[in-house]
Design a protein around this motif. Structure first.
Motif, PDB file in Angstrom:
ATOM      1  N   ASN A 119       2.648 -19.334  61.730  1.00 58.65           N
ATOM      2  CA  ASN A 119       1.861 -18.627  60.732  1.00 58.65           C
ATOM      3  C   ASN A 119       2.483 -18.703  59.353  1.00 58.65           C
ATOM      4  N   ALA A 163       3.669 -19.601  55.584  1.00 57.73           N
ATOM      5  CA  ALA A 163       2.928 -19.982  54.382  1.00 57.73           C
ATOM      6  C   ALA A 163       2.883 -21.485  54.220  1.00 57.73           C
ATOM      7  N   LYS A 212       4.844 -15.529  57.692  1.00 51.92           N
ATOM      8  CA  LYS A 212       3.717 -14.695  57.290  1.00 51.92           C
ATOM      9  C   LYS A 212       4.188 -13.287  56.933  1.00 51.92           C
ATOM     10  N   ASP A 251       3.245 -11.118  53.626  1.00 51.22           N
ATOM     11  CA  ASP A 251       2.748  -9.741  53.685  1.00 51.22           C
ATOM     12  C   ASP A 251       3.623  -8.800  52.859  1.00 51.22           C
TER      13      ASP A 251
END
Length: 406
Positions: free
Chosen positions: A35, A37, A146, A150
């Motif tokens: 996941n 970037a 990820k 976040d």
């Protein structure tokens, strides 16, 4: 994190403990996971890309105070030293060390913010620390998981307040625009959302912080250009969406920042985008073999104007064979984008370029030519298609031209 633009009605000091919660590296993998970037990026070819100011301001000049007498000065000096430190690219541990460095910057910058938030004459240090924290969060998001992405959004959401002129809000939104810009530039999956996000954050920054025209204009021009160049690689609905995003950025830039040089580029782009379906005028230049070539020369029949550079593999391998295969009834006009006029002449002969060639002199060759600036050509190679002097299409890429002809 569904709505990062939601303002939080909390004073700045009460925000700092929340920021401190994100300083630990509790679940960061040594390598980006599925996941990451890095797995949701897209490519952005030059010259459509526009460089952005890296952090919106220069380093803070901190008053020199003996470290033993001032905890803030000690922390700021350590933060400056850490920010400027670089590890060798040959070090196999470089990615891990860089991550640790950025996590430490986040921790130290938060300490500086905590100590300076309510001291009026230490706001330079506060701003410096805020920028360092956000920049490190940005680097962690670009090179981590990820969870790092976040955390960047969470930081900006936490810093966002009802005061639209606040330093924290401006820096946060600017950082998210930079993040979208960096993601759009990366090679990877065919995903255009980062271009759209870049456009939206650029316009949000401009709307809320018009008192920062340099940064707002750079964002709007960069986002508009990026969407335009990407649009040339897309079809139908996706291309239409990107075109609309580019138009929104250019319109705001031209109308809101008319006194800046970027505004003229935006106005030229809008002029070109409005060409389809209209007769072509104000298009002329010196012919390579003498005389003048203008739109009156191709007011009848089908005409294809192609913009090219000698060193472009896409032009030589994809577009040029298509041009050479067109029937004699199609008029061809080439416009060189080489910065060196002599190089252009040699390439016309060496590559046996078809049709007449517009070639400007030394001081106005290539991307600096008045013709290119007037129409703000976004990328090379590309072409325009006309019939009886009316523009049927602009900004047609080599790939798109192949599909149109086949």
């Amino acid at each position: 994190m569904d709505d990062v633009m939601r303002a939080l009605p909390v004073p700045l000091l009460s925000v700092l403990p929340l920021l401190l919660c994100g300083c630990q590296d509790s679940n960061a993998p040594s390598e980006p996971d599925a996941n990451s970037a890095n797995g949701i990026t897209v490519s952005l070819p030059a010259p459509g890309d526009v460089d952005l100011p890296p952090d919106g301001g220069s380093s803070v000049e901190v008053v020199t105070i003996p470290p033993e007498q001032d905890e803030i000065a000690t922390l700021v000096q350590s933060l400056q030293d850490l920010e400027s430190h670089r590890f060798s690219d040959n070090d196999q541990q470089q990615p891990v060390l860089e991550r640790q460095r950025h996590l430490k910057i986040v921790e130290m910058s938060t300490d500086v913010m905590r100590l300076t938030a309510q001291i009026k004459d230490r706001q330079q240090e506060f701003q410096f620390a805020l920028r360092q924290r956000l920049n490190s969060r940005l680097q962690l998001a670009l090179n981590g998981s990820k969870a790092d992405v976040d955390q960047l959004y969470k930081d900006v959401e936490t810093l966002n307040t009802h005061d639209e002129s606040s330093i924290a809000t401006a820096e946060g939104i600017y950082t998210l625009a930079r993040f979208a810009h960096a993601m759009a530039k990366r090679g990877g999956a065919e995903d255009v959302r980062w271009f759209e996000n870049f456009s939206r954050w650029a316009r949000e920054f401009s709307r809320r912080f018009p008192n920062q025209p340099e940064r707002a204009a750079a964002l709007l021009l960069g986002a508009g250009r990026s969407c335009e160049v990407r649009m040339m690689k897309e079809q139908d609905e996706t291309a239409s969406r990107l075109r609309q995003q580019a138009k929104l950025c250019f319109t705001e830039l031209a109308e809101k920042y008319a006194d800046r040089s970027e505004s003229a580029q935006a106005a030229a782009a809008l002029r070109r985008m409005a060409l389809t379906g209209t007769p072509l005028t104000q298009f002329s230049g010196p012919g390579m073999n003498g005389g003048k070539i203008s739109s009156t020369d191709f007011s009848e029949g089908q005409t294809l104007i192609y913009f090219w550079e000698s060193d472009s593999r896409e032009f030589q391998e994809t577009m040029l064979p298509l041009l050479k295969g067109l029937p004699p009834s199609v008029k061809l006009i080439g416009v060189s984008l080489d910065q060196n006029a002599d190089k252009s002449r040699d390439s016309v002969s060496r590559l046996q370029l078809p049709g007449k060639q517009i070639l400007f002199g030394k001081d106005s060759a290539g991307w600096n030519s008045p013709l290119i600036r007037f129409w703000s050509i976004p990328s090379s190679p590309c072409c325009w298609i006309l019939r009886d002097g009316t523009v049927l299409a602009v900004d047609v890429s080599a790939e798109a031209l192949s599909k149109k002809l086949n």
